[in-house]
Scaffold this motif. Structure first.
Motif: not given
Length: 238
Positions: A132-135, A137-141, A154-158, A162-167
């Motif tokens: 999932s995108p959330r997982h 992104t969290w793993l990359a964080m 770059m790390t998640t390739e999302l 999508v990434v900005e919203a989760q941040v």
């Protein structure tokens, strides 16, 4: 037996009132007591709520269940469960009524009648899966600890939105802190005490709550953080 008849039979709806000043688990008084206790004491553990409202019977327990299914209350998972009043419409307790055998809540504060669904998808549900995108992104964080939105992309390739919203979500709940800018881009840090484990925190925009599947913590939203981020362009990623 219809839903309303069941409720009236077991609560003594319409019985003579005025038998003392204390909240009583009987008919309308049970609902009023639960509602008042929620408005004055929430978040509150369920057992303490029942004790405060002197609820000891099934109709009182049913009323809390109806409030939850109608979106007035959220109860945290696990034990002990905690009640949050997420739709505080006013001092008058929503009234249980029935239409064609289906529960409804008539809200005298708003003048609206809310249909009570038979079942609901209880938030937060199961943790997000590894794809999932959330997982991701969290793993990359957790791996980077300090990062920009661009580095997470770059790390998640999302996709960047999508990434900005989760941040933005995690920043609003103080799971992320601002760090010194990197090459002109806003930078964030995942503090050690918020790096709680491999399961990604999940946010409910309806409830304005974050649930941490690792620590089982429930966190309320800091609206000022989101407003400040928008005002200062803190989420700008280039």
């Amino acid at each position: 037996m219809g839903a309303n008849n069941y409720f009236n039979k077991h609560t003594g709806e319409g019985r003579q009132q005025g038998q003392g000043r204390h909240w009583r688990a009987d008919g309308q008084s049970a609902r009023a007591a639960l509602w008042q206790a929620l408005r004055e004491m929430a978040p509150i553990r369920v057992n303490r709520l029942y004790a405060a409202a002197r609820v000891t019977d099934k109709p009182g327990i049913l009323y809390l269940d109806l409030l939850e299914r109608a979106g007035y209350v959220w109860r945290s998972p696990g034990k002990p469960r905690t009640c949050y009043l997420v739709n505080n419409t006013g001092p008058l307790a929503p009234v249980v009524c029935n239409r064609n055998g289906r529960y409804q809540l008539r809200d005298e504060n708003t003048g609206q009648t809310v249909d009570v669904p038979d079942t609901i998808d209880y938030w937060p549900g199961e943790p997000d899966g590894p794809h999932s995108p959330r997982h991701k992104t969290w793993l990359a964080m957790r791996m980077l600890r300090t990062f920009t939105v661009g580095e997470l992309v770059m790390t998640t390739e999302l996709d960047a939105p999508v990434v900005e919203a989760q941040v933005a979500e995690l920043h609003a709940f103080h799971y992320l802190r601002e760090a010194p800018a990197s090459d002109g881009q806003a930078s964030f840090m995942l503090p050690f005490h918020r790096n709680t484990g491999p399961r990604a925190p999940v946010v409910s925009h309806t409830l304005h709550l974050l649930y941490d599947h690792n620590s089982k913590e429930v966190v309320t939203r800091d609206f000022s953080a989101t407003e400040q981020a928008g005002a200062t362009g803190v989420l700008n990623h280039g």
